[in-house]
Design a protein around this motif. Structure first.
Motif, PDB file in Angstrom:
ATOM      1  N   GLY A   1       0.833  -1.316  -0.199  1.00  0.00           N
ATOM      2  CA  GLY A   1       0.055   0.066  -0.137  1.00  0.00           C
ATOM      3  C   GLY A   1       0.816   1.334  -0.062  1.00  0.00           C
ATOM      4  O   GLY A   1       0.545   2.349  -0.646  1.00  0.00           O
ATOM      5  N   THR A   2       1.875   1.230   0.744  1.00  0.00           N
ATOM      6  CA  THR A   2       3.008   2.460   0.781  1.00  0.00           C
ATOM      7  C   THR A   2       3.486   2.682  -0.588  1.00  0.00           C
ATOM      8  O   THR A   2       3.714   3.862  -0.970  1.00  0.00           O
ATOM      9  CB  THR A   2       4.065   2.116   1.770  1.00  0.00           C
ATOM     10  OG1 THR A   2       4.498   0.983   1.363  1.00  0.00           O
ATOM     11  CG2 THR A   2       3.502   2.177   2.986  1.00  0.00           C
TER      12      THR A   2
ATOM     13  N   ILE B   1       1.772   2.002  -3.517  1.00  0.00           N
ATOM     14  CA  ILE B   1       0.508   2.510  -4.208  1.00  0.00           C
ATOM     15  C   ILE B   1       0.608   3.703  -4.036  1.00  0.00           C
ATOM     16  O   ILE B   1       0.061   4.687  -4.812  1.00  0.00           O
ATOM     17  CB  ILE B   1      -0.513   1.587  -3.797  1.00  0.00           C
ATOM     18  CG1 ILE B   1      -0.618   0.126  -3.805  1.00  0.00           C
ATOM     19  CG2 ILE B   1      -2.010   2.374  -4.636  1.00  0.00           C
ATOM     20  CD1 ILE B   1      -0.954  -0.249  -5.263  1.00  0.00           C
ATOM     21  N   GLN B   2       0.701   4.510  -2.611  1.00  0.00           N
ATOM     22  CA  GLN B   2       0.458   5.751  -2.250  1.00  0.00           C
ATOM     23  C   GLN B   2       1.549   6.607  -3.045  1.00  0.00           C
ATOM     24  O   GLN B   2       1.178   7.630  -3.656  1.00  0.00           O
ATOM     25  CB  GLN B   2       0.610   5.717  -0.708  1.00  0.00           C
ATOM     26  CG  GLN B   2       0.702   7.089  -0.142  1.00  0.00           C
ATOM     27  CD  GLN B   2      -0.680   7.811  -0.600  1.00  0.00           C
ATOM     28  OE1 GLN B   2      -1.779   7.236  -0.348  1.00  0.00           O
ATOM     29  NE2 GLN B   2      -0.778   9.329  -0.728  1.00  0.00           N
TER      30      GLN B   2
ATOM     31  N   LEU C   1       0.311   7.243  -6.397  1.00  0.00           N
ATOM     32  CA  LEU C   1      -0.735   8.490  -6.311  1.00  0.00           C
ATOM     33  C   LEU C   1       0.059   9.765  -6.379  1.00  0.00           C
ATOM     34  O   LEU C   1      -0.329  10.727  -6.994  1.00  0.00           O
ATOM     35  CB  LEU C   1      -1.548   8.040  -5.286  1.00  0.00           C
ATOM     36  CG  LEU C   1      -2.656   7.239  -5.123  1.00  0.00           C
ATOM     37  CD1 LEU C   1      -3.376   7.024  -3.889  1.00  0.00           C
ATOM     38  CD2 LEU C   1      -3.624   7.383  -6.194  1.00  0.00           C
TER      39      LEU C   1
END
Lengths: 232, 232
Positions: free
Chosen positions: A82-83, A85-86, A89
């Protein structure tokens, strides 16, 4: 030949730098996903995802962001944390806020031509992002009309010429893309000037035979445009 | 009062269902992230992320998809698995392909009015997605012009009235949003009809005092529009 009555400019990679920002982001993207992906798969997958998603997302940075995330997930077998993916973004948000960097000779040429011709921008992509870049470019006031469209093909140009009561023979399109700026305009009997940018996205590339038989002018940079117009 | 010469319609939640699709997707989003998020945080965070990102993303589904991913990551402390992020991407892609469902009485009313007035669509949002919905709605041919804009405020309407050589006094806007369809048009001296949709996104809500003093007509549904126009 009737004189040119209206000149339209593409925006991305014609008035200002664009593809370079995508290319640089793509390098950061590769660095971010590299630890989770087999080396032999770190290739053109992002291009392929983007082209596959074009019919759903259209052109623009938001669609590119979504395609980066999708590609990162697929290539990592959904193990991308997730980090990370962030981070993707954040990369996209940086693109959306990237300073608008005018290409050489653009401002002086546009300023010079503005008194002599009605000037238009015809650009494809994301409405919100394109409007933001036009505003930030400082050039908006030089253009008598600005058209942001979702695709640039013959039908688009036919519609715009009709809308603005222009004849193709008196219309000149200036842009970096043979596919979007040159070919469809030539096919309608209009004039086109091609000013290549040093990189062209694979989706915008044409094979030479697609252009065979159409006359258009290639210029090295924007400063040559006024002289070309004078000798027409 | 001069007679109405042009009628413009908002699209999302005026001609066809839109907010419902967002609301349903939001429920699926909550189900997907629920196992990774503290219960008390499963609230309005997605709305807040969307509003925070509006200045970067503008309106539309692609921005909503990015905000879903961002919210899911933040609320889960970046523990949301890649497979779940992929589910969020799929949710968004389903939204983009969702069938266009016309609201009751829209088609018959538009067909009836088309012979009597030039009709416009003025809608905000993502260019590509809005064009796709207009095409899929089957209504495109009834409208003499379609304007997709990034924001609907006084300045937008002023620009569009000028562009189409319309006077505000002879212009009627029909829409479900007091903020985007009614207030700015009334402020310019134009006419507005408000047809509420059963849900309104928090960002589109107005406090009553913002509308005080402006006259506009509220109708229950589109079938009442022709009679209202006759008695003007």
């Amino acid at each position: 030949m009737p004189p040119i009555q209206t000149i339209a400019f593409d925006a991305d990679d014609t008035l200002w730098v664009n593809e370079t920002i995508f290319t640089q982001t793509q390098e950061h993207f590769t660095d971010i996903i590299r630890p989770y992906v087999r080396a032999e798969e770190l290739g053109s997958q992002l291009d392929q995802t983007q082209i596959r998603n074009l019919s759903l997302f259209g052109y623009g940075i938001k669609g590119f962001m979504l395609s980066m995330i999708e590609t990162g997930l697929e290539l990592s077998d959904y193990r991308l944390p997730g980090t990370h993916i962030q981070q993707l973004l954040e990369l996209g948000k940086e693109m959306l806020q990237h300073p608008v960097q005018l290409l050489p000779h653009v401002e002086e040429t546009i300023r010079q031509l503005e008194g002599e011709y009605p000037l238009m921008i015809i650009t494809k992509g994301d409405l919100f992002d394109q409007e933001s870049k036009i505003a930030r470019s400082g050039l908006a006031d030089y253009f008598s009309s600005i058209e942001i469209v979702s695709e640039k093909n013959q039908e688009t140009y036919r519609r715009l010429l009709r809308k603005h009561s222009l004849s193709a023979e008196a219309f000149l399109m200036v842009g970096n893309s043979l596919k979007s700026d040159v070919l469809p305009v030539c096919q309608l009997g209009g004039h086109a000037v091609h000013i290549p940018f040093h990189t062209t996205w694979v989706h915008e590339q044409l094979t030479p035979c697609q252009l065979e038989g159409y006359g258009y002018q290639e210029l090295e940079n924007m400063s040559q445009l006024p002289a070309y117009l004078q000798q027409l």
